[in-house]
Design an enzyme around this catalytic site. Structure first.
Site, short mmCIF file in Angstrom:
data_model
loop_
_atom_site.label_atom_id
_atom_site.label_comp_id
_atom_site.label_asym_id
_atom_site.label_seq_id
_atom_site.Cartn_x
_atom_site.Cartn_y
_atom_site.Cartn_z
N HIS A 149 0.82 -1.22 0.00
CA HIS A 149 0.00 0.00 0.00
C HIS A 149 0.85 1.26 0.00
O HIS A 149 0.50 2.26 -0.62
CB HIS A 149 -0.93 0.02 1.21
CG HIS A 149 -2.21 -0.73 0.99
ND1 HIS A 149 -2.99 -0.53 -0.12
CD2 HIS A 149 -2.83 -1.67 1.72
CE1 HIS A 149 -4.05 -1.31 -0.04
NE2 HIS A 149 -3.98 -2.02 1.06
N CYS A 157 -2.46 -9.78 -19.36
CA CYS A 157 -2.71 -9.10 -18.09
C CYS A 157 -1.62 -9.35 -17.06
O CYS A 157 -1.75 -8.97 -15.90
CB CYS A 157 -4.07 -9.51 -17.52
SG CYS A 157 -4.25 -11.29 -17.30
N ARG A 211 -12.08 -11.83 -13.80
CA ARG A 211 -11.59 -13.20 -13.63
C ARG A 211 -12.37 -13.89 -12.50
O ARG A 211 -12.53 -13.32 -11.42
CB ARG A 211 -10.09 -13.17 -13.28
CG ARG A 211 -9.50 -14.56 -13.07
CD ARG A 211 -8.00 -14.48 -12.84
NE ARG A 211 -7.66 -14.00 -11.51
CZ ARG A 211 -6.41 -13.75 -11.11
NH1 ARG A 211 -5.41 -13.90 -11.95
NH2 ARG A 211 -6.18 -13.32 -9.89
N GLU A 214 -2.23 -19.19 -18.96
CA GLU A 214 -1.13 -19.08 -18.00
C GLU A 214 -0.45 -20.42 -17.77
O GLU A 214 0.57 -20.50 -17.09
CB GLU A 214 -1.64 -18.50 -16.66
CG GLU A 214 -2.83 -19.23 -16.10
CD GLU A 214 -3.49 -18.50 -14.95
OE1 GLU A 214 -2.80 -17.78 -14.21
OE2 GLU A 214 -4.72 -18.64 -14.78
N ASN A 250 2.72 -13.84 -15.55
CA ASN A 250 3.39 -14.10 -14.26
C ASN A 250 3.54 -15.61 -14.04
O ASN A 250 4.62 -16.10 -13.69
CB ASN A 250 2.61 -13.49 -13.09
CG ASN A 250 2.50 -11.97 -13.23
OD1 ASN A 250 2.96 -11.40 -14.20
ND2 ASN A 250 1.88 -11.35 -12.26
N ASP A 251 2.44 -16.35 -14.23
CA ASP A 251 2.51 -17.81 -14.06
C ASP A 251 3.06 -18.50 -15.29
O ASP A 251 3.79 -19.49 -15.17
CB ASP A 251 1.12 -18.37 -13.73
CG ASP A 251 0.82 -18.30 -12.23
OD1 ASP A 251 1.78 -18.13 -11.45
OD2 ASP A 251 -0.35 -18.41 -11.85
N ARG A 280 -9.26 -8.89 -10.38
CA ARG A 280 -9.03 -10.06 -9.52
C ARG A 280 -10.14 -10.08 -8.47
O ARG A 280 -10.19 -9.19 -7.63
CB ARG A 280 -7.68 -9.94 -8.81
CG ARG A 280 -6.48 -9.77 -9.71
CD ARG A 280 -5.22 -9.61 -8.85
NE ARG A 280 -4.04 -9.35 -9.63
CZ ARG A 280 -3.60 -8.13 -9.95
NH1 ARG A 280 -4.26 -7.07 -9.52
NH2 ARG A 280 -2.50 -7.98 -10.66
N ARG A 313 8.84 -17.69 -9.19
CA ARG A 313 9.09 -16.24 -9.27
C ARG A 313 9.26 -15.59 -7.90
O ARG A 313 9.64 -14.43 -7.82
CB ARG A 313 7.99 -15.54 -10.07
CG ARG A 313 6.59 -15.67 -9.51
CD ARG A 313 5.58 -15.20 -10.57
NE ARG A 313 4.22 -15.55 -10.22
CZ ARG A 313 3.33 -14.71 -9.74
NH1 ARG A 313 3.68 -13.46 -9.51
NH2 ARG A 313 2.10 -15.09 -9.48
#
Length: 538
Positions: free
Chosen positions: A187, A500, A330, A429, A452-453, A294, A463
């Site tokens: 944050h 994405c 998603r 992914e 990412n995946d 998400r 990762r």
């Protein structure tokens, strides 16, 4: 020179102010008067609520309602009867002081978040710690106004900055901040980007490497810090800062410009969001769409499953605020390593490859159907698209579509409105989905590549593992081949393909993705304008 994580872009040259932490040392002591201990805890909750209300008002004024929304989740924890009840129960059952009971309960809550694979969700553990630290300080009588004297051109240095700390920074004096720990999705990093001040986090030992009054240069673009630089270095960075500020002003001209490549192809530049309020930042930065919503946040930080009505309201709010622009939502991506306190799941040897996302949803149709019904109902209010995560085969997609069709039939019988022609797509992914993209493309309406995946599965490189981070390479030939195959398979069937994952906003990757013909790039809102510029130049 010290190297950390570039959390917020820009350059700053100023004087160090080390933010001291008044840690409250918690010692367990046995108590006899349970009721008065519970009362002490209740008073500290009330005091914390009053303080957070003031901080939230200040944040709303300076950063906008969407950024101040983090304090709503903090206040929700204060008002959560299960959280307070667990502390009360620990006081009563264990006959221990409120401080120790609070520490035990908050450690458990924070641990649930921190064990998750999703970086955004992991950082929510910091929220629990922030609130608990405030309650603890109130219990110990150690809350006071920030007495540290800030002057113009102050660079705040801390072990970590909580959302409360960041919101209370005097932005007329603080020009940057540096922390030992933290990541790009914490944050404090998000707020630094909102305040448009440079920040470098994850520096490990910056609090012991500098002292109050030191002059430092903060390079938020490269994630570097130069301590007590010479005159020539200062001049060099003053020039860099000037160029950067001019570029930033120029980029604002692209807010309402449609993104078209040099070859004349219209491309959508979208934003990734984690909660409905995030749409404001996407729109402020000229986003054409939401490329990834998400939905996990709706299931987190609570004691039971969100109802159909709660989910419907969240999705409806988002599509209405986007006013006809596409919103790709998603379906639930939870399970395995991402745990919910109220959803018991089996322990797994390899949770990344386990019982999660679409696999869990197809097994627990009771959970899946509640979400699908809410999504369908919200589709009547805007341009909503549904995306299934973790699809590895055509059979899985067809099973998910079958459940969706069942929900459509139910809603028809109930006379509830929805868009029967809404687009249904999948996240690519898993390497198997990319290899079979030509078959999948015949049945789906779109693909969105979750890099990412995809990268970690293709290269067998976790990762999150710092020891092998050198292997996690978005530009590896194998990864690029899978991306190219997926885009070409979609286009062959007249379907669109987006991305994405973090790679969509990667300045080094964008030219290659434009060359491959990617139709939609979705990223964090703060990267949108720069991505627009790069796409238009390629």
């Amino acid at each position: 020179m010290k190297k950390g994580i570039a959390a917020s872009k820009g350059y700053a040259i100023g004087k160090v102010l080390i933010k001291e932490v008044n840690e409250v040392k918690v010692e367990e002591r046995k108590i006899e008067d349970v009721q008065s201990e519970k009362e002490r805890f209740k008073k500290s909750l009330d005091a914390s609520r009053e303080q957070l209300t003031k901080i939230k008002e200040k944040a709303e004024k300076e950063m906008g309602a969407d950024k101040a929304a983090v304090f709503e989740s903090h206040m929700m924890l204060l008002d959560d009867p299960e959280f307070a009840g667990a502390v009360d129960m620990a006081i009563e059952n264990d006959k221990i002081n409120a401080e120790k009971a609070l520490e035990n309960v908050s450690t458990m809550y924070a641990g649930i978040f921190e064990a998750m694979e999703d970086e955004y969700m992991r950082e929510r553990g910091a929220d629990v710690k922030d609130v608990s630290k405030r309650i603890l300080a109130n219990l110990a009588g150690k809350i006071s106004a920030d007495s540290e004297e800030m002057v113009a051109n102050t660079i705040v240095v801390a072990h970590d900055l909580t959302p409360s700390d960041t919101a209370q920074l005097d932005k007329s004096k603080v020009i940057a901040f540096l922390t030992n720990i933290g990541g790009r999705t914490s944050h404090s990093a998000i707020m630094a980007r909102t305040l448009e001040i440079p920040a470098v986090v994850g520096l490990n030992d910056i609090t012991t490497s500098v002292k109050n009054g030191d002059i430092v240069i903060v390079d938020g673009n490269e994630g570097t810090v130069i301590i007590n630089p010479n005159e020539n270095t200062v001049k060099e960075y003053e020039a860099k800062r000037e160029v950067y500020e001019k570029e930033k002003e120029e980029l604002k001209k692209l807010i309402s410009v449609k993104t078209v490549t040099k070859a004349g192809k219209r491309v959508e530049v979208a934003g990734n969001i984690g909660k409905p309020e995030d749409v404001y930042q996407v729109l402020e930065n000229g986003g054409d769409a939401i490329g990834l919503f998400r939905t996990e946040f709706l299931y987190m930080d609570r004691d039971d499953m969100p109802t159909e009505e709660e989910q419907f309201e969240a999705y409806k709010y988002t599509v209405e605020k986007m006013a006809g622009k596409p919103v790709v939502i998603r379906t639930l991506d939870i399970g395995g390593d991402k745990k919910l306190s109220y959803l018991p799941l089996p322990e797994e040897m390899n949770p990344f490859l386990g019982y999660r996302a679409i696999r869990l949803c197809l097994d627990r149709k009771d959970i899946f159907k509640v979400q699908l019904r809410a999504l369908l109902r919200a589709s009547a209010f805007g341009n909503l698209k549904i995306m299934f995560p973790m699809i590895s085969s055509l059979e899985e997609f067809l099973q998910a579509k079958k459940v969706l069709n069942e929900c459509m039939e139910e809603l028809k019988k109930e006379g509830k409105e929805f868009n029967p022609g809404l687009e249904i797509g999948i996240m690519v992914e898993i390497p198997a989905a990319a290899v079979c993209a030509d078959d999948l493309a015949k049945y789906v309406d779109f693909f969105s590549i979750g890099t990412n995946d995809l990268i970690q599965y293709t290269l067998a490189a976790d990762r999150m593992n710092e020891k092998i981070s050198y292997l996690y390479n978005p530009m590896h030939p194998a990864v690029l081949k899978l991306i190219k195959m997926t885009i070409e398979a979609a286009h062959k069937e007249g379907k669109w393909c987006g991305m994405c994952g973090e790679m969509a906003g990667d300045e080094k990757a964008i030219p290659t993705l434009v060359e491959y013909g990617l139709d939609e790039f979705s990223m964090s809102a703060s990267s949108i304008l720069k991505a627009k510029q790069l796409i238009m130049e390629n």
